[in-house]
Write a protein that holds these residues in place. Structure first.
Motif, mmCIF file in Angstrom:
data_model
loop_
_atom_site.group_PDB
_atom_site.id
_atom_site.type_symbol
_atom_site.label_atom_id
_atom_site.label_comp_id
_atom_site.label_asym_id
_atom_site.label_seq_id
_atom_site.Cartn_x
_atom_site.Cartn_y
_atom_site.Cartn_z
ATOM 1 N N LYS A 235 55.017 20.213 47.198
ATOM 2 C CA LYS A 235 55.778 21.301 47.808
ATOM 3 C C LYS A 235 55.003 22.620 47.638
ATOM 4 O O LYS A 235 54.795 23.356 48.592
ATOM 5 C CB LYS A 235 57.146 21.415 47.100
ATOM 6 C CG LYS A 235 58.149 22.269 47.883
ATOM 7 C CD LYS A 235 59.518 22.198 47.204
ATOM 8 C CE LYS A 235 59.995 23.646 47.003
ATOM 9 N NZ LYS A 235 61.214 23.718 46.199
ATOM 10 N N GLN A 236 54.521 22.901 46.405
ATOM 11 C CA GLN A 236 53.821 24.173 46.206
ATOM 12 C C GLN A 236 52.645 24.258 47.192
ATOM 13 O O GLN A 236 52.479 25.234 47.899
ATOM 14 C CB GLN A 236 53.253 24.243 44.767
ATOM 15 C CG GLN A 236 54.260 24.632 43.706
ATOM 16 C CD GLN A 236 55.196 23.479 43.364
ATOM 17 O OE1 GLN A 236 55.029 22.374 43.917
ATOM 18 N NE2 GLN A 236 56.144 23.707 42.464
ATOM 19 N N LEU B 104 52.168 22.920 49.978
ATOM 20 C CA LEU B 104 52.543 23.131 51.375
ATOM 21 C C LEU B 104 52.923 24.607 51.597
ATOM 22 O O LEU B 104 52.455 25.267 52.517
ATOM 23 C CB LEU B 104 53.758 22.228 51.694
ATOM 24 C CG LEU B 104 53.934 22.012 53.210
ATOM 25 C CD1 LEU B 104 52.948 20.960 53.673
ATOM 26 C CD2 LEU B 104 55.357 21.638 53.516
ATOM 27 N N LEU B 105 53.770 25.085 50.674
ATOM 28 C CA LEU B 105 54.230 26.471 50.844
ATOM 29 C C LEU B 105 53.045 27.423 50.833
ATOM 30 O O LEU B 105 52.944 28.341 51.659
ATOM 31 C CB LEU B 105 55.192 26.824 49.690
ATOM 32 C CG LEU B 105 56.658 26.894 50.139
ATOM 33 C CD1 LEU B 105 57.548 27.299 48.971
ATOM 34 C CD2 LEU B 105 56.799 27.952 51.274
ATOM 35 N N VAL C 92 52.084 30.127 53.676
ATOM 36 C CA VAL C 92 51.988 31.573 53.404
ATOM 37 C C VAL C 92 50.596 32.078 53.791
ATOM 38 O O VAL C 92 50.437 33.109 54.435
ATOM 39 C CB VAL C 92 52.263 31.817 51.888
ATOM 40 C CG1 VAL C 92 51.835 33.219 51.492
ATOM 41 C CG2 VAL C 92 53.733 31.570 51.602
ATOM 42 N N LEU D 19 50.157 32.444 57.509
ATOM 43 C CA LEU D 19 50.928 33.592 58.025
ATOM 44 C C LEU D 19 50.179 34.876 57.709
ATOM 45 O O LEU D 19 50.072 35.787 58.530
ATOM 46 C CB LEU D 19 52.315 33.597 57.378
ATOM 47 C CG LEU D 19 53.296 32.593 58.033
ATOM 48 C CD1 LEU D 19 54.637 32.605 57.326
ATOM 49 C CD2 LEU D 19 53.462 32.939 59.521
ATOM 50 N N ALA D 20 49.616 34.911 56.494
ATOM 51 C CA ALA D 20 48.869 36.130 56.125
ATOM 52 C C ALA D 20 47.740 36.346 57.128
ATOM 53 O O ALA D 20 47.490 37.446 57.608
ATOM 54 C CB ALA D 20 48.312 35.953 54.712
ATOM 55 N N CYS E 193 47.698 35.434 60.162
ATOM 56 C CA CYS E 193 48.235 35.941 61.435
ATOM 57 C C CYS E 193 48.404 37.451 61.372
ATOM 58 O O CYS E 193 48.299 38.155 62.355
ATOM 59 C CB CYS E 193 49.606 35.315 61.689
ATOM 60 S SG CYS E 193 49.458 33.568 62.025
#
Lengths: 343, 75, 530, 170
Positions: free
Chosen positions: D2-3, D5-6, D10, D13-14, D16
């Protein structure tokens, strides 16, 4: 139960008030066609008639500008009415005829065949001018459904307010004075044109790829013929004289109308080749270079057509008919005055 | 409970968290503090404060925060 | 069938009539049929996408819920012989498994939205980036954008996340779930409802209540009034100003801010009033989407009053999970250790805020103007957050002034102008053009031009239309103030006769003053293209 | 998992976030409206846009008019259409809401050709070679439907006798 009535009744009253308000507002904002674009007032003038007529004309500008009921009465004692309107489509002529035949039975119905060339709805403005004049009736709603272009909505015919609400900002004097009672704008359906702008055009019509008259037009012409037959009325087809490349009457169309008339035993007069005989001079008898006749041309054409009608039918001479004499003489005097004034 | 008070005072030394009742209402804990607080609590008590628990009622007072930690621990 | 059209009103009347005539247990069935008829009338080709999202979400929901139930049952069974550590480990393992299911559902759901709405945008962006390095020709796909796609996708994905968080149980009946996704008033323009609040209301039988009916009726009429009299009239001016950006500069940009604010307020809150009014007439309460937004004192408060359900959606499902996630916590501890407490405390939250606003901008539209708009909003919020101590200090020193009415109006006006300025990005669309227009407001001083005799009719609206719009705005201001404590429609709910007469007056005003019909081709609801 | 993937989400997105700054200041991707040739028609060398408003200047480049323009009245409205005569062709216009538009262009002799070089006198095969299969083939004519207008060729014994551009009234 009583408590519920105490609420239901006022609500119903309010809804009725709302309905009347919307209708009244509609009458306030709808164009009155009294000073400019009088063509919009032609269809409603008919409701001012009090007596019946021997001859009824239906069709587009080639009837309401080329024939004058006053002349027919003055010279031959024949009473007639022109229920014409701008670019009146075949199905509109049919429904107007159906509406008139409910209240009177003439001897002859005259239909000008030019509009046969339009097979589907043409133009919102002309539709409104023709249909808004009609009184609310099943015939009107069927006419509206047959005539609507895509952009139009049926609701805007039921409530003219929905179409003309933006005229609120430009209301004129006549909008207020003529909300209910609107004076007539024509002489029994004849719209007088007194201008003179002659000119002989040697130009032919612009060739088309397909000369067959649209099926839908012929379908409604057939309906018109059947309705006349049903009411024992004779249908006469005519093609008004025109001499303009834009309103050119192609021979192929003429053939098709001739065949149709022959196969159903109808009389069809094409006045274009008869212009000399009628005495039409394209330099003085037209106000738009040959597209339509002015009052002088219409006078000549009506005299000629009146003679034709008398030879082929025996009409009583209504000039002796006491019940309608005064009304018709007043019409003839008004017509003569308006015509004379311009001379 | 003492560890919790310790963390809270590390954020805002001037505030007496033991007695104070409405940390959010008074604006003592703004959204910045809450995020930092959650990180500290998760590390200190080995719990996972899920996002949907991040509501004012749970952070109104030190006692409320402690109750939240107990609930997550018991689950 | 456009929402602001005669056919929609007939469709509405018929649906509500049938709703109360049919036996109670069929009511929700009728709603489902009506919703799909309404959606089909928007375009037959869209129905496939709606069904896709509904099926994907429904199946994922069932899987998630079943997994959670089995988990709780398993823990219950081992209540005795497991200690806390084992139980915690089992829970964590199960949570991971459920997260994978959730992720699959989200990727499928959001994937559709991304593909349909953003591929063209992504392609143009890539093309423009490539074009910096020589000619690049990429085929820019033109894809079908189903109406209300953004709204019902977000609503469905929110449902899945709620299930993952065990906040609600999955809907077992597919048709009832389909109704939740496609409930016709809200599918085009929201509000984005939560499964817990809405689903139960939708399927519960509703007896006819005169109060709800009157309140809903008035609200629908009021919504149409805002839409047709204010929004669509103002739109005429906005379209003209947009079409003539070369001449309409300086003061006309300020004019656009006011006109577009009036247009978007009338259009969006009007649309929501119609939606909530229609639902209210059927006894269903949807979430409010507006709360006197133009009285907000700061950008942060504005976004708690404007499009509330979208704001809470992004906060609950993006901002908080992001700021509380492990990655973010590690980042926060790292930054606090290295960059000191002050900066360390801010960085993670600021990062989460920027990401949230980036996505909000992207959600509004596939275009750089929307993204820049989102980021501007974000910076305004962060900036005012930084100035908080300054404002507090100002408040202490000039306590009387800062509590005064004047200061309240000043802050409201400032927020209104700021939001109007940002919103003009929606209209001008091209980012550099918008910036040059904003600068022209200061550089080009032609206020005289606008307020001269000919000025009033120089931006495409006749004096009559301007008068109509101002009259509409005045009515809205009065109605909002009357409804400050309890909304106007709730006050009228108990007075049916007064309510019906007011509705009649509204109908007359709408039909006489509204901008609709052939002359105006009444615009689709602005948010309808979302 | 999970970590990991997150973190990746993130991170991208940064990334972007950096793009808007670069792209927005450079402006929208410059895509000039591709001139697809369906939107234009030509009389000899001069090109016009389909559906454009017609003014005196629009017709100026076509040369002198051989005779006075003739008017085409309509039933009720004062906006009169006109028929302009030039050497080798005629242009008809109509008026709607006060603006004048093209209604028809009629080729009269072989001194003028279409943009694909077809003139009066060309053979049917040349027309089909240039324009392909007609949308509406009749015994004496071939009609091609284009955006906002029709291209019509009249024939007698497989020779083009007339060429018409007919514009749809909006």
């Amino acid at each position: 139960m009583k408590k519920r009535l105490k609420i239901l009744l006022p609500c119903i009253a309010i809804l009725l008030l709302l309905a009347t308000a919307l209708v009244l507002l509609g009458r306030l904002v709808e164009p009155k066609y009294l000073t400019e674009q009088k063509e919009g007032g032609l269809v409603r003038d008919y409701y001012k008639e009090t007596s019946s007529h021997d001859v009824l004309f239906v069709g587009d500008c080639e009837v309401y500008e080329n024939f004058t009921p006053a002349t027919l009465y003055r010279d031959y004692g024949i009473t007639s009415y022109i229920r014409g309107s701008a670019q009146q489509l075949v199905w509109q002529s049919y429904y107007l005829l159906e509406e008139m035949l409910k209240t009177e039975t003439p001897k002859v119905v005259v239909y000008n065949v030019l509009a046969l060339k339009y097979g589907e709805p043409q133009n919102e403005a002309y539709n409104r001018m023709t249909l808004d004049g009609m009184k609310n009736s099943l015939t009107k709603w069927r006419a509206v459904l047959a005539s609507m272009t895509d952009e139009e909505s049926f609701a805007s015919y039921v409530l003219p307010l929905l179409r003309f609400h933006d005229r609120f900002g430009q209301l004129k004097g006549e909008d207020l004075t003529a909300i209910f009672d609107r004076p007539t704008v024509s002489y029994k359906g004849y719209l007088m044109q007194t201008g003179v702008e002659g000119g002989v055009s040697d130009r032919e019509g612009i060739p088309l790829t397909d000369y067959t008259l649209p099926e839908r037009s012929m379908e409604y012409l057939e309906k018109m013929r059947l309705t006349c037959e049903e009411h024992g009325v004779e249908l006469i087809l005519i093609k008004s004289p025109t001499n303009h490349w834009k309103y050119y009457w192609y021979d192929e169309w003429d053939e098709q109308v001739k065949d149709y008339a022959a196969s159903h035993g109808l009389t069809y007069y094409n006045f274009i080749p008869l212009c000399e005989e009628i005495g039409i001079d394209w330099n003085t008898d037209t106000y738009d270079k040959g597209a339509h006749l002015n009052v002088y041309g219409a006078e000549k054409l009506t005299v000629y057509f009146g003679k034709l009608l008398q030879e082929t039918h025996n009409f009583d001479d209504r000039r002796e008919d006491e019940t309608i004499k005064t009304e018709w003489n007043a019409l003839v005097d008004a017509y003569q005055a308006a015509k004379g004034k311009e001379k | 409970m003492e560890k919790l008070l310790e963390i809270l005072s590390s954020l805002h030394p001037e505030v007496d968290f033991a007695s104070c009742g409405d940390l959010i209402e008074e604006g003592i804990l703004d959204s910045l503090d809450i995020v930092t607080l959650i990180t500290e609590i998760n590390n200190a008590f080995d719990v996972q404060i899920p996002a949907e628990e991040v509501i004012p009622e749970n952070f109104e007072s030190a006692a409320a925060i402690w109750a939240l930690i107990q609930k997550l621990d018991e689950e | 069938m456009q929402v602001s059209s005669a056919i929609f009103v007939l469709f509405l009347a018929l649906t509500i009539l049938l709703y109360y005539l049919l036996p109670k247990k069929w009511q929700w069935g009728l709603l489902l049929v009506a919703s799909y008829c309404f959606y089909l009338s928007q375009g037959v080709q869209y129905i496939g996408f709606l069904l896709y999202t509904t099926v994907v979400t429904f199946v994922t929901g069932i899987l998630l819920s079943r997994r959670a139930e089995r988990e709780d049952a398993f823990v219950e069974a081992h209540r005795g012989d497991w200690n806390k550590e084992e139980r915690k480990a089992f829970r964590a393992k199960e949570k991971k498994a459920r997260f994978r299911i959730l992720l699959a559902g989200l990727i499928l759901g959001f994937g559709l939205l991304a593909v349909l709405k953003y591929t063209a945008f992504a392609a143009t962006t890539v093309q423009s980036v490539l074009s910096w390095f020589g000619d690049a020709k990429i085929k820019i796909p033109s894809l079908l954008l189903p109406l209300g796609l953004s709204f019902y996708t977000f609503q469905s994905m929110g449902y899945l996340i709620d299930l993952y968080r065990k906040k609600s149980k999955a809907e077992k009946n597919f048709f009832k779930f389909a109704l939740f996704v496609s409930f016709f008033p809200q599918i085009i323009q929201g509000p984005i409802s939560r499964f817990g609040d809405l689903s139960e209301q939708l399927t519960k039988p509703h007896a006819f209540s005169r109060d709800d009916f009157c309140a809903g009726l008035f609200r629908v009429a009021y919504g149409f009034f805002k839409k047709l009299v204010v929004a669509d009239t103002a739109m005429i001016g906005v379209r003209y100003l947009y079409a003539h950006t070369d001449t309409m500069r300086g003061v006309y940009v300020v004019l656009l801010i006011f006109l577009y604010s009036a247009e978007i307020y009338g259009d969006f809150t009007g649309g929501i009033d119609i939606t909530l009014g229609v639902a209210r007439m059927m006894g269903i309460r949807l979430a409010e989407n507006f709360n006197r937004p133009f009285s907000s004192q700061s950008v942060k408060e504005y976004w708690r009053r404007w499009h509330i359900t979208m704001g809470t959606w992004f906060t609950d499902y993006v901002f908080y999970p992001l700021s509380v996630s492990n990655g973010m916590q590690k980042f926060s501890t790292w930054s606090r250790k290295h960059l000191g407490n002050a900066v360390g405390k801010r960085l993670p939250v600021y990062f989460a805020t920027i990401v949230t606003w980036f996505l909000t901008g992207l959600w509004h539209g596939a275009g750089w103007n929307f993204i820049v708009w989102g980021l501007l909003n974000c910076f305004a919020i962060l900036f005012s957050q930084e100035l908080m101590p300054l404002w507090n200090a100002f408040g202490k020193h000039f306590a009387k002034l800062s509590a005064s009415k004047f200061f309240y109006c000043f802050r409201a006006a400032r927020t209104f102008l700021l939001m109007g300025l940002f919103r003009s990005l929606d209209v001008y669309k091209d980012v550099p053009l918008t910036f040059s227009l904003w600068s022209s407001m200061v550089t080009r001083w032609n206020w005289g031009e606008l307020f001269s005799a000919s000025g009033l009719t120089s931006f495409g609206m006749s004096t009559w239309q301007i008068g109509v719009m101002l009259f509409g705005v005045l009515c809205i201001v009065i109605a909002t103030n009357l409804g400050k404590k309890t909304p106007l429609w709730d006050r009228l709910a108990t007075k049916p006769v007064l309510c019906v007469s007011l509705v009649a007056c509204l109908v007359i005003l709408i039909l006489t003053l509204g901008s609709y019909g052939i002359g105006y081709d009444a615009a689709d609801f602005i948010y309808g293209q979302f | 998992m999970k970590q990991h993937l997150l973190k990746s989400i993130v991170l991208c997105l940064a990334l972007c976030l950096l793009l808007p700054a670069a792209v927005s200041c450079q402006g929208e991707p410059p895509h000039e409206p591709q001139a697809n040739e369906e939107d234009y028609f030509s009389i000899g060398k001069i090109r016009f846009a389909v559906g454009q408003v017609v003014t005196e200047e629009t017709l100026a480049p076509l040369g002198a008019q051989t005779r006075e323009p003739e008017e085409a009245p309509n039933c009720a409205f004062d906006g009169k259409g006109k028929l302009y005569s030039f050497s080798g062709f005629e242009i008809e216009t109509y008026v709607k809401n006060g603006l004048t538009y093209f209604y028809g262009v009629y080729f009269l002799d072989d001194s003028i050709s279409t943009e694909k070089g077809i003139t009066i006198g060309s053979t049917k095969d040349e027309v089909i070679a240039a324009y392909g299969q007609a949308n509406d083939a009749k015994e004496g004519s071939l009609t091609y439907h284009r955006k906002g207008m029709d291209l019509v060729f009249f024939f007698r014994d497989d020779r083009v006798t007339r060429i018409h551009y007919l514009f749809t009234v909006s």
